[in-house]
Write a protein that holds these residues in place. Structure first.
Motif, PDB file in Angstrom:
ATOM      1  N   THR A   1     -11.743   3.280  -9.541  1.00 31.80           N
ATOM      2  CA  THR A   1     -12.182   1.888  -9.358  1.00 31.80           C
ATOM      3  C   THR A   1     -11.005   0.935  -9.512  1.00 31.80           C
ATOM      4  OG1 THR A   1     -14.401   2.422 -10.180  1.00 31.80           O
ATOM      5  CG2 THR A   1     -13.782   0.098 -10.148  1.00 31.80           C
ATOM      6  N   ALA A   2     -10.146   1.209 -10.477  1.00 26.80           N
ATOM      7  CA  ALA A   2      -8.950   0.376 -10.657  1.00 26.80           C
ATOM      8  C   ALA A   2      -8.045   0.471  -9.434  1.00 26.80           C
ATOM      9  CB  ALA A   2      -8.201   0.814 -11.905  1.00 26.80           C
ATOM     10  N   LEU A   3      -7.827   1.685  -8.926  1.00 21.94           N
ATOM     11  CA  LEU A   3      -6.973   1.849  -7.744  1.00 21.94           C
ATOM     12  C   LEU A   3      -7.554   1.087  -6.556  1.00 21.94           C
ATOM     13  CD1 LEU A   3      -5.848   5.595  -7.818  1.00 21.94           C
ATOM     14  CD2 LEU A   3      -4.696   3.580  -8.738  1.00 21.94           C
ATOM     15  N   HIS A   4      -8.857   1.187  -6.358  1.00 24.79           N
ATOM     16  CA  HIS A   4      -9.512   0.449  -5.275  1.00 24.79           C
ATOM     17  C   HIS A   4      -9.269  -1.047  -5.434  1.00 24.79           C
ATOM     18  CE1 HIS A   4     -12.927  -1.547  -3.244  1.00 24.79           C
ATOM     19  NE2 HIS A   4     -12.879  -0.540  -2.399  1.00 24.79           N
TER      20      HIS A   4
ATOM     21  N   VAL B   1      -5.313  11.545  -5.155  1.00 26.27           N
ATOM     22  CA  VAL B   1      -6.099  12.108  -6.249  1.00 26.27           C
ATOM     23  C   VAL B   1      -5.530  11.598  -7.567  1.00 26.27           C
ATOM     24  CG1 VAL B   1      -6.899  14.233  -7.350  1.00 26.27           C
ATOM     25  CG2 VAL B   1      -6.432  14.211  -4.876  1.00 26.27           C
ATOM     26  N   ILE B   2      -6.400  11.247  -8.486  1.00 27.47           N
ATOM     27  CA  ILE B   2      -5.959  10.906  -9.844  1.00 27.47           C
ATOM     28  C   ILE B   2      -6.822  11.696 -10.822  1.00 27.47           C
ATOM     29  CG2 ILE B   2      -7.376   8.792  -9.858  1.00 27.47           C
ATOM     30  CD1 ILE B   2      -5.129   7.602 -11.720  1.00 27.47           C
ATOM     31  N   LEU B   3      -6.164  12.455 -11.686  1.00 29.90           N
ATOM     32  CA  LEU B   3      -6.858  13.363 -12.587  1.00 29.90           C
ATOM     33  C   LEU B   3      -6.746  12.885 -14.032  1.00 29.90           C
ATOM     34  CD1 LEU B   3      -5.544  16.783 -11.190  1.00 29.90           C
ATOM     35  CD2 LEU B   3      -7.640  15.561 -10.536  1.00 29.90           C
ATOM     36  N   ARG B   4      -7.782  13.156 -14.789  1.00 30.45           N
ATOM     37  CA  ARG B   4      -7.813  12.782 -16.207  1.00 30.45           C
ATOM     38  C   ARG B   4      -8.147  14.014 -17.030  1.00 30.45           C
ATOM     39  NH1 ARG B   4     -11.642   7.849 -18.528  1.00 30.45           N
ATOM     40  NH2 ARG B   4     -10.762   7.737 -20.645  1.00 30.45           N
TER      41      ARG B   4
ATOM     42  N   GLU C   1      -2.768   9.345 -17.105  1.00 26.88           N
ATOM     43  CA  GLU C   1      -1.704   8.886 -17.985  1.00 26.88           C
ATOM     44  C   GLU C   1      -0.689   8.026 -17.229  1.00 26.88           C
ATOM     45  OE1 GLU C   1      -2.953  12.962 -19.685  1.00 26.88           O
ATOM     46  OE2 GLU C   1      -3.008  11.884 -17.778  1.00 26.88           O
ATOM     47  N   ASP C   2      -0.452   8.358 -15.951  1.00 28.98           N
ATOM     48  CA  ASP C   2       0.465   7.558 -15.141  1.00 28.98           C
ATOM     49  C   ASP C   2      -0.049   6.126 -15.003  1.00 28.98           C
ATOM     50  OD1 ASP C   2       1.838   9.962 -14.718  1.00 28.98           O
ATOM     51  OD2 ASP C   2       0.816  10.358 -12.821  1.00 28.98           O
TER      52      ASP C   2
ATOM     53  N   ASP D   1       0.121   4.346 -18.549  1.00 29.84           N
ATOM     54  CA  ASP D   1       1.448   4.075 -19.103  1.00 29.84           C
ATOM     55  C   ASP D   1       2.283   3.122 -18.250  1.00 29.84           C
ATOM     56  OD1 ASP D   1       0.733   5.786 -21.132  1.00 29.84           O
ATOM     57  OD2 ASP D   1       1.822   7.501 -20.299  1.00 29.84           O
ATOM     58  N   ASP D   2       2.126   3.179 -16.935  1.00 33.06           N
ATOM     59  CA  ASP D   2       2.911   2.301 -16.053  1.00 33.06           C
ATOM     60  C   ASP D   2       2.159   2.132 -14.743  1.00 33.06           C
ATOM     61  OD1 ASP D   2       4.792   0.859 -14.647  1.00 33.06           O
ATOM     62  OD2 ASP D   2       6.491   2.061 -15.332  1.00 33.06           O
ATOM     63  N   ALA D   3       1.142   1.289 -14.794  1.00 33.02           N
ATOM     64  CA  ALA D   3       0.261   1.113 -13.628  1.00 33.02           C
ATOM     65  C   ALA D   3       1.025   0.599 -12.411  1.00 33.02           C
ATOM     66  CB  ALA D   3      -0.883   0.165 -13.977  1.00 33.02           C
ATOM     67  N   LEU D   4       1.951  -0.323 -12.617  1.00 28.73           N
ATOM     68  CA  LEU D   4       2.678  -0.884 -11.482  1.00 28.73           C
ATOM     69  C   LEU D   4       3.522   0.179 -10.792  1.00 28.73           C
ATOM     70  CD1 LEU D   4       3.419  -3.328  -9.770  1.00 28.73           C
ATOM     71  CD2 LEU D   4       5.257  -3.833 -11.405  1.00 28.73           C
ATOM     72  N   LYS D   5       4.183   1.009 -11.572  1.00 29.41           N
ATOM     73  CA  LYS D   5       4.993   2.084 -10.986  1.00 29.41           C
ATOM     74  C   LYS D   5       4.119   3.018 -10.149  1.00 29.41           C
ATOM     75  CE  LYS D   5       8.091   5.901 -12.213  1.00 29.41           C
ATOM     76  NZ  LYS D   5       8.740   6.635 -13.345  1.00 29.41           N
ATOM     77  N   LEU D   6       2.947   3.369 -10.670  1.00 33.46           N
ATOM     78  CA  LEU D   6       2.037   4.243  -9.938  1.00 33.46           C
ATOM     79  C   LEU D   6       1.580   3.585  -8.643  1.00 33.46           C
ATOM     80  CD1 LEU D   6      -0.881   6.371 -11.266  1.00 33.46           C
ATOM     81  CD2 LEU D   6      -1.305   4.770  -9.424  1.00 33.46           C
ATOM     82  N   ILE D   7       1.164   2.325  -8.731  1.00 32.76           N
ATOM     83  CA  ILE D   7       0.662   1.622  -7.557  1.00 32.76           C
ATOM     84  C   ILE D   7       1.747   1.502  -6.494  1.00 32.76           C
ATOM     85  CG2 ILE D   7      -0.135  -0.634  -6.705  1.00 32.76           C
ATOM     86  CD1 ILE D   7      -2.305   0.996  -8.050  1.00 32.76           C
ATOM     87  N   GLN D   8       2.960   1.206  -6.908  1.00 32.52           N
ATOM     88  CA  GLN D   8       4.033   1.063  -5.934  1.00 32.52           C
ATOM     89  C   GLN D   8       4.434   2.411  -5.334  1.00 32.52           C
ATOM     90  OE1 GLN D   8       6.906  -1.388  -8.096  1.00 32.52           O
ATOM     91  NE2 GLN D   8       6.026  -3.238  -7.188  1.00 32.52           N
TER      92      GLN D   8
END
Length: 295
Positions: A17-20, A109-112, A185-186, A189-196
């Motif tokens: 949901t956050a990624l969307h 894919v994002i896994l938890r 965890e990605d 810990d660093d949402a902007l890095k993941l999104i970019q």
């Protein structure tokens, strides 16, 4: 005919949901207005589930191509066209249907940690006043009976966490270069890095910074049941206050009223033992260290 060229396929309660929310802010990315159409999971099917509150998934799921296409009527000049639906990772039929319609699509894919994922799933249904069992261990014990009685997929707390089994279907069907796997965890810990990184994967402008101050779809047990119902259920006071308070402020109040009790050591150990073999296989498949999930 416009269809997506990328999908966020799961996992549930791992940040989809956050990624969307973050991706749809990018001017070069189009996301469906309705998250979780479930089209590739349920195409052509007549839906009838028997769990508490399961009527909702029957109502919002799209099962025909013409209706699914309408989700993309708003596409203009966007380069990346996507949908987020965590059911796709878990649903066995989704793989073939995605490949049939959009074989060149990029898959995110994002896994938890599957233990934490299962617990967040349980707390989500507690939050929504659907889960009748307030003890997590007892809710897990009820899972197989619920599956046998055809409760919808979101009640499959344990089964949803076998990521290697689910991912392997996609790696067998699609070129691995089309699949990008991240960890919760990605995002934490660093949402902007993941999104970019996702922006680069989708070949859109990577310097864009979305507003990530709102955390959507938080799960938890309400501290104050009355306040929770006032904030989330239809009522005259909610209708009166809603136009006066920003959505972010209302969400902040709602989130402050949610708590996350710890999982008992016994239940955690039981789930780790259930998942251990799959975690080790998944670790090898995606080439990421998942040892923290085993403690």
């Amino acid at each position: 005919m416009t269809l997506p060229n990328f999908l966020i396929i799961g996992a549930a309660k791992a940040g989809t949901t956050a990624l969307h929310s973050y991706l749809k802010q990018h001017p070069q990315i189009y996301m469906t207005p309705d998250k979780e159409t479930n089209f590739f999971a349920f195409e052509g099917e007549t839906l009838k589930f028997n769990g508490i509150g399961d009527r909702a998934i029957e109502q919002f799921s799209i099962t025909d191509l013409a209706t699914y296409e309408q989700e993309f009527q708003g596409v203009k000049e966007e380069k990346a066209i996507g949908e987020a639906c965590p059911l796709y990772l878990y649903n066995e039929k989704a793989v073939e249907r995605i490949y049939h319609y959009i074989p060149n699509a990029k898959l995110i894919v994002i896994l938890r940690n599957p233990v934490d994922r299962a617990y967040a799933n349980f707390l989500h249904l507690i939050r929504d006043d659907r889960e009748p069992e307030k003890d997590f261990g007892k809710a897990l014990e009820a899972e197989f009976d619920r599956i046998a009685n055809h409760w919808e997929w979101f009640w499959h707390y344990i089964q949803l966490g076998f990521y290697h089994l689910q991912l392997e279907r996609y790696y067998q069907q699609f070129n691995p270069d089309q699949i990008r796997v991240y960890l919760y965890e990605d995002l934490r810990d660093d949402a902007l890095k993941l999104i970019q990184n996702i922006f680069a994967f989708l070949e859109v402008e990577t310097n864009f910074e979305p507003d990530m101050t709102i955390r959507p779809n938080k799960s938890g047990m309400p501290k104050n049941e009355l306040l929770h119902k006032l904030l989330t259920k239809p009522n005259p006071l909610k209708s009166l206050v809603k136009p006066l308070l920003p959505a972010s402020f209302r969400q902040k109040i709602q989130h402050k009223n949610l708590q996350t009790p710890t999982i008992t050591p016994e239940v955690r150990e039981k789930l780790i033992n259930i998942y251990k073999e799959d975690i080790l296989a998944c670790q090898k498949l995606i080439d990421r260290d998942l040892s923290s999930w085993l403690s």
